[in-house]
Scaffold this motif. Sequence first.
Motif, mmCIF file in Angstrom:
data_model
loop_
_atom_site.group_PDB
_atom_site.id
_atom_site.type_symbol
_atom_site.label_atom_id
_atom_site.label_comp_id
_atom_site.label_asym_id
_atom_site.label_seq_id
_atom_site.Cartn_x
_atom_site.Cartn_y
_atom_site.Cartn_z
ATOM 1 N N MET A 110 0.822 -1.209 0.000
ATOM 2 C CA MET A 110 0.000 0.000 0.000
ATOM 3 C C MET A 110 0.857 1.260 0.000
ATOM 4 N N ASP A 111 2.047 1.179 0.603
ATOM 5 C CA ASP A 111 2.951 2.333 0.589
ATOM 6 C C ASP A 111 3.313 2.728 -0.839
ATOM 7 N N ARG A 112 3.359 1.725 -1.727
ATOM 8 C CA ARG A 112 3.782 1.958 -3.112
ATOM 9 C C ARG A 112 2.606 2.184 -4.061
ATOM 10 N N ALA A 113 1.393 2.216 -3.536
ATOM 11 C CA ALA A 113 0.203 2.324 -4.389
ATOM 12 C C ALA A 113 0.212 3.627 -5.192
ATOM 13 N N LYS A 114 -0.301 3.549 -6.408
ATOM 14 C CA LYS A 114 -0.343 4.710 -7.293
ATOM 15 C C LYS A 114 -1.458 5.671 -6.884
ATOM 16 N N THR A 115 -1.246 6.930 -7.207
ATOM 17 C CA THR A 115 -2.249 7.961 -6.941
ATOM 18 C C THR A 115 -3.316 7.944 -8.025
ATOM 19 N N LEU A 116 -4.582 7.990 -7.611
ATOM 20 C CA LEU A 116 -5.686 8.087 -8.567
ATOM 21 C C LEU A 116 -6.170 9.524 -8.713
#
Length: 498
Positions: free
Chosen positions: A280-286
């Motif tokens: 989750m730390d690396r999740a992309k911004t929507l």
Amino acid sequence: MNELIQQLVARAIHERLIEPEDAIYARNRILARVGQVAFEEQADVVSRPIPDILDDMIEVLITSEQLPARLEDKEQFAADVMDIFVARPSDVTATFRRLYAESPVAATDYFYQLSQASNYIQTKRIAKNKRYQAETAYGTIDVTINLSKPEKDPREIAAARTETPTASNYPTCLLCVENVGYAGRANHPARANHRIVPLTLTEESWALQYSPYVYYNEHSIILSQEHRDMVINRDAFARLLAFVEQFPHYFAGSNADLPIVGGSILTHDHYQGGRYTFAMDRAKTLTSFTFPDQPTVTGETLQWPLSVLRLKSTDPSALLDAATTVYETWLTYTDESQDIRSHTGETRHNTVTPIARQRDGQFELDLVLRNNRTSVEHPDGIFHTHADIHHIKRENIGLIEVMGLAVLPARLLQELQQVEQFITGEVDEVAVAHAEWAQELKQTYDGQDVTTYVEQAVAAKFVRGLEDCGVFKQTEEGQAAFGRFVQLVTRQPVEEQR
């Protein structure tokens, strides 16, 4: 036994638990613990891990009928012996604070190494866990099949039939500070070798310890020194931010404070932290957004199966104000189109799973929106893993799972091996719970490595379960609804980042 005692003392010196000058004292204390009055030094001593030496000592004592075969007796003996080598709590705290003055990293490195070397962190049992990573639509997630819980052998089971557990409410729970040095009993684990470090968070007395069964690097527990229920509110956010300000190399997060979406212990206020980067730390911004009343704060929604608002600022006070606005808005938020109801009568359903960290010169606070409402169709929770996931994961989706680390039950190790054999035609049937899923996998199998194939399928199932937990789904309709909530919070339009 002499050789084992000598091995243990030598290894404790090697692990820097004691100094060479302490060797005779430590040896004599162990002799007293095992009921031995004489000692003959051995010429050559083999260096072995401390857990292996302790296991051999325990087996010698059981064989000679000096120690019952019950799990609690074995754990109490091991903890009691290791307590001989561990500094007093005040000395541990003094060393931690001295090192902290040099750097927070030096302080936690010392405390983590001590917690492992003292056998408080159960390194040998943890090594049994099966771990792997898998690629998913949301990035690389971690999967652990938890095998570290000790199994009772037949001798223990037989002995337990004649035992009456001691009734006691001391310590009040597994997280209370009174566990430090506690001998243990049949229904409470041995903690003689347990140490904590006192902390002050927002002028309250808290403490830092490590989990005895770490799921990730430096898996720590941050606990209130007062036994009180978990509560998520502005004060909790402030304490999480205060912790990562003191320990900028750690994250700190909390389970939600409601059943179904919360953790396993809701009766003692505590958080979890550590030094690890989750999926989750690396999740992309929507999408991105701002707060008109907190111009130094920016926000993002994430490409993640659960519904996350990531708030960022160089000013922790402004970040706290923005997070409080989000939280208080969510507490009473209802969107029937998404099955979200904040209350049933006086019963509250909405809460958050908060996670704080420092990154790239900013404080971050992730607020994962949670709802614990149930229905006839989903009696375990509308926003909990649904029934078709339960053959893989039925337990609560807590902080660790929210961030993308699947902690799966031990039963899966053998069950998944059977699924592999079913796919390759070695067996004709599998456990009923897996039958439909296994048949689907068999139909799409095309000869690749079957273990990797099943591991990926398990990860996909887990992620599907996380999607069940998302209050705003990763669909066009769900994200539009999420956007409406964000606009209500910020009174500003959101900017899409796709």
